[in-house]
Design a protein around this motif. Structure first.
Motif, mmCIF file in Angstrom:
data_model
loop_
_atom_site.group_PDB
_atom_site.id
_atom_site.type_symbol
_atom_site.label_atom_id
_atom_site.label_comp_id
_atom_site.label_asym_id
_atom_site.label_seq_id
_atom_site.Cartn_x
_atom_site.Cartn_y
_atom_site.Cartn_z
ATOM 1 N N GLY A 249 0.812 -1.232 0.003
ATOM 2 C CA GLY A 249 -0.075 -0.160 0.129
ATOM 3 C C GLY A 249 0.842 1.188 0.004
ATOM 4 N N GLY A 250 2.240 1.150 -0.093
ATOM 5 C CA GLY A 250 3.026 2.268 0.206
ATOM 6 C C GLY A 250 3.581 2.849 -1.037
ATOM 7 N N PRO A 251 4.369 3.908 -1.008
ATOM 8 C CA PRO A 251 5.019 4.493 0.067
ATOM 9 C C PRO A 251 3.748 5.056 0.810
ATOM 10 N N ARG B 433 1.159 6.327 7.176
ATOM 11 C CA ARG B 433 0.943 6.749 6.174
ATOM 12 C C ARG B 433 1.141 8.330 5.775
ATOM 13 N N ILE B 434 1.462 9.010 6.852
ATOM 14 C CA ILE B 434 1.967 10.416 6.816
ATOM 15 C C ILE B 434 3.498 10.496 6.806
ATOM 16 N N LEU B 435 4.211 9.769 7.485
ATOM 17 C CA LEU B 435 5.691 9.950 7.607
ATOM 18 C C LEU B 435 6.253 8.924 6.695
ATOM 19 N N HIS B 436 5.883 7.929 6.199
ATOM 20 C CA HIS B 436 6.691 7.034 5.229
ATOM 21 C C HIS B 436 6.980 7.818 4.025
ATOM 22 N N PRO B 437 5.994 8.389 3.251
ATOM 23 C CA PRO B 437 6.544 8.979 2.088
ATOM 24 C C PRO B 437 7.706 10.028 2.236
ATOM 25 N N TYR B 438 7.645 10.526 3.514
ATOM 26 C CA TYR B 438 8.662 11.858 3.545
ATOM 27 C C TYR B 438 10.001 10.893 3.766
#
Lengths: 304, 468
Positions: A249-251, B433-438
């Motif tokens: 499901g990521g990033p 959800r919020i920190l992983h893409p960063y």
């Protein structure tokens, strides 16, 4: 005397057609009710409750609260949008490529059966296993995917699964690799059913190849293409295992398909069973609606 | 005739499906045959009412060690102990399904610390307060492990688990690189201090940067550091919080449970920025990595340092698994910019499940009482378990038992944990959800992301009536 005994025996064993039908149907029907119908209705009931499967409490009726919360949640809409983008891209590509492949191997040639079988292999594999293998292949350090792309003259060191703008495409690529053969197979069966005399007549009339394709091939195969699109759309919309194995499901949540969101709510420490059931019901309604659109189109095509 | 034939086939199929399984070999038999030739003094003269106890744990080495301890218990008492192992990926799901079914399949579980809130408030765990205090078990383990593995709510003095497998995030590094004279000189020339296992996170970053040479690897090592980034459950959080705690930030205010101003404090922003920076020196393809990927990266010789739970470090010291085992060193988590030093807690406590009979619960507590003895805890540590017993942890024998025990013992004095409230799963979700893409892709502004996280977590706490 012997004949009388034998006829009595056979009468004793005689069962009417109706009885036989019942004997065969009821076990299946019972299983269907037990394994499908009951869970479906029970989950619809749970969707109106605040039930948590590990909560050690009985479900409490909360009416439409779960549906209200979900439908007012921007995140949920974004997951629907991600799922829609994924379904659209993968089904469109599969349809085009599947059609193309079917046209290519339509004519029999030496080894065509073997090649067809080879092409079909991806769809026989487990999606989770495919996901995990492609995870290795997408690895920018030692994976083969970037290396293959570099043959096209585009040197890449991209981490496909870590890039928010590429991760969804990575899943689409794998899904297309896996399910294009399915579309090809259906189209191929449609192509083989087109009577030769239609093409012979077209040739006599000096029709161009494009004309033959546009006026004969495409209309004849269209119903089967629509069926392929219907099946693949439904599958893509409820796709879970491939995306879960590949990106989880990521990033972040950039490839969180709606089915992954249901899983996240139902498990992963949350155990919001009522809310997850409500989301599953919403997805079911969406799939039924989309399927109906396709079926209507299919029927119109048949009438035409 | 055909109809009769079909009916016979159908009946045969039904009977086959419904036929009982062949009787399994009785499990009582091995108990009888395994009776010790020289029974210990504690052995009961009569056969115990409960002949078998079943413990659920994750599939890893410590569970094998616990089985060895269980075998000792069987020798002493005649009660067989089965440690059932479930792969990590489905361990929690299996336990949750057992809770949901109120199943009595398992007598005990060695469960994660964050489950304690669910186990306590939802009635899955037996309250062990009276049992542990009256037997002095609460005094035998370190206060930190009792607090994080056993107590709920924190500070209440109510215990739900016996701290069994202490664990924390530690570090493994390549000694051959750190002790290479040329590398040492080059490092000192570049950074102005000696190359050695880092005391601070800033030093760790410098070392990671120094050894990140994808085009010019040293002894095959191309990258400086491996860090946790897995976003499905608590993987990334267990990595990030080492930095966050050491920067002086926290997940919540321990007195009020408030998250606003805490999880998004300036210290947290700096810590998040730092962790993102650290990922720049990680091997490509580790954007969703946890303990298995850390060990893989280290064993394959890609990285100079990796973070990992101590319980997974034995594999790195095993020459059969890691070709660089003899060149592997270990250190405890470094300190933050203000000298604060904390490491993320791993490990589990042993809880008695409430869905078994009172008799079985008592037998489980008898096992825990036996297991908590100092002599048995010494044995537990000897076979490879990470004891939480204060005296054993401090003993020279334990510290010198393995190359990583000293670092482990240091770490256990500075452990910190995150949420163990029943809604911990909901609290995890926005973090991932919020920190992983960063962290893995640099998407977003750290301050804005943490503000969003604080707002969402605050709402979850309000919705669940933990905050007013």
């Amino acid at each position: 005397m012997e004949n009388v005994i034998s006829s009595r025996k056979s009468r004793r064993w005689h069962l009417g057609d109706r009885a036989l039908v019942n004997i065969f149907i009821w076990p299946t029907l019972s299983l269907l009710i037990l394994m499908n119908i009951f869970p479906l209705f029970y989950s619809i009931y749970l969707s109106f409750t605040n039930y948590s499967v590990i909560g050690n409490k009985l479900p409490v009726w909360v009416g439409l609260q779960n549906y209200q919360q979900l439908l007012n949640n921007e995140q949920v809409w974004s997951y629907f949008a991600i799922t829609g983008r994924y379904a659209l891209a993968s089904v469109a590509l599969q349809t085009v490529l599947g059609f193309g492949l079917a046209m290519l191997i339509r004519e029999k040639f030496k080894g065509s059966g073997f090649i067809t079988t080879l092409i079909l292999i991806p769809m026989m594999l487990s999606p989770v296993v495919v996901g995990l293998f492609f995870k290795l292949m997408f690895n920018p350090g030692y994976g083969i995917f970037n290396y293959l792309i570099s043959w096209l003259g585009v040197p890449l060191t991209t981490d496909w699964l870590a890039k928010t703008d590429l991760a969804l495409w990575a899943i689409v690529i794998v899904d297309v690799w896996m399910w294009t053969p399915f579309v090809m197979l259906l189209v191929l069966s449609g192509l083989s059913a087109i009577p030769d005399y239609l093409y012979e007549a077209a040739v006599i009339d000096r029709a161009s190849s494009w004309f033959q394709f546009w006026r004969i091939t495409l209309p004849q195969v269209a119903p089967l293409v629509l069926i392929a699109v219907l099946f693949r759309s439904i599958e893509a919309f409820k796709s879970f295992d491939l995306a879960m194995g590949l990106t989880g499901g990521g990033p972040g949540a950039t490839t969180r398909l709606i089915s992954i969101d249901i899983y996240t709510r139902a498990f992963l420490g949350q155990f919001k069973t009522g809310q997850a059931s409500a989301l599953a019901v919403i997805v079911l309604v969406v799939i039924i609606a989309v399927s109906n659109l396709y079926i209507t189109a299919l029927n119109k095509g048949k009438e035409a | 005739m055909k109809k009769v034939f079909y009916i016979m086939i159908l009946l045969a199929m039904v009977f086959t499906a419904c036929a009982p399984e062949p009787a399994a070999p009785t499990e009582a038999a091995p108990v009888e045959t395994a009776a010790p030739e020289e029974p210990a003094s504690t052995a009961a003269p009569v056969e115990p009412a409960i002949q078998e106890l079943t413990i659920l744990w994750a599939e890893w080495d410590p569970a094998n060690y616990l089985q060895e301890i269980g075998n000792l218990y069987e020798q002493e008492t005649g009660i067989k102990v089965n440690v059932v192992q479930e792969p990590w990926g489905s361990f929690y799901d299996l336990m949750a399904s057992q809770w949901a079914a109120k199943s009595d399949t398992y007598d005990m579980v060695v469960g994660d610390s964050q489950w304690t809130g669910q186990g306590a408030t939802q009635g899955h765990y037996v309250d062990l307060t009276e049992f542990m205090t009256s037997n002095g078990i609460d005094k035998s383990v370190t206060p930190g492990t009792l607090k994080y593995y056993g107590e709920y709510p924190v500070g209440s003095g109510t215990y739900w688990a016996y701290p069994t497998e202490g664990d924390a995030v530690g570090w493994a590094y390549r000694k051959d690189l750190f002790e290479d004279p040329k590398e040492m000189d080059d490092f000192k020339a570049k950074y102005g201090y000696d190359l050695k296992p880092p005391d601070t996170w800033a030093q760790l970053r410098d070392i990671a940067e120094f050894f990140t040479r994808p085009d010019n690897p040293v002894n095959g090592v191309k990258y400086g550091v491996g860090v946790y980034t897995q976003k499905d459950y608590d993987g990334m959080i267990m990595g990030y919080e080492n930095v966050m705690f050491s920067w002086g930030a926290d997940w919540f205010d321990p007195t009020t449970f408030e998250v606003e101003g805490v999880v998004n404090s300036q210290e947290a922003v700096d810590a998040l920025t730092f962790y993102r920076g650290l990922y720049q020196f990680a091997p490509p393809g580790t954007s969703n990595a946890f303990f298995a990927e850390m060990n893989d990266a280290f064993i394959s010789g890609q990285v100079a340092m990796v973070m990992n739970y101590f319980a997974f470090l034995p594999a790195l010291g095993n020459p059969g698994v890691n070709p660089n085992a003899d060149k592997t060193g270990y250190f405890s988590g470094p300190a933050g910019p203000n000298g604060d030093r904390y490491v993320a807690l791993g490990g589990q406590g042993l809880s008695v499940l409430s869905y078994t009979s009172a008799e079985r619960q008592q037998a489980s507590m008898d096992f825990i009482k036996w297991f908590a003895q100092e002599e048995i805890q010494k044995e537990w540590a000897k076979v490879g378990g990470y004891t939480c017993n204060s005296n054993v942890l401090a003993s020279e024998e334990f510290l010198n038992n393995t190359p990583y025990n000293r670092a482990f013992s240091e770490s256990m004095n500075v452990v910190k944990d995150f949420w163990n409230i029943p809604v911990f799963g909901e609290m995890l979700e926005p973090v991932n959800r919020i920190l992983h893409p960063y962290i893995v892709d640099g998407q977003g502004d750290p301050k804005e992301l943490l503000d969003q996280l604080a707002a969402e977590q605050h709402q979850i706490l309000v919705d669940n009536e933990i905050l007013k």
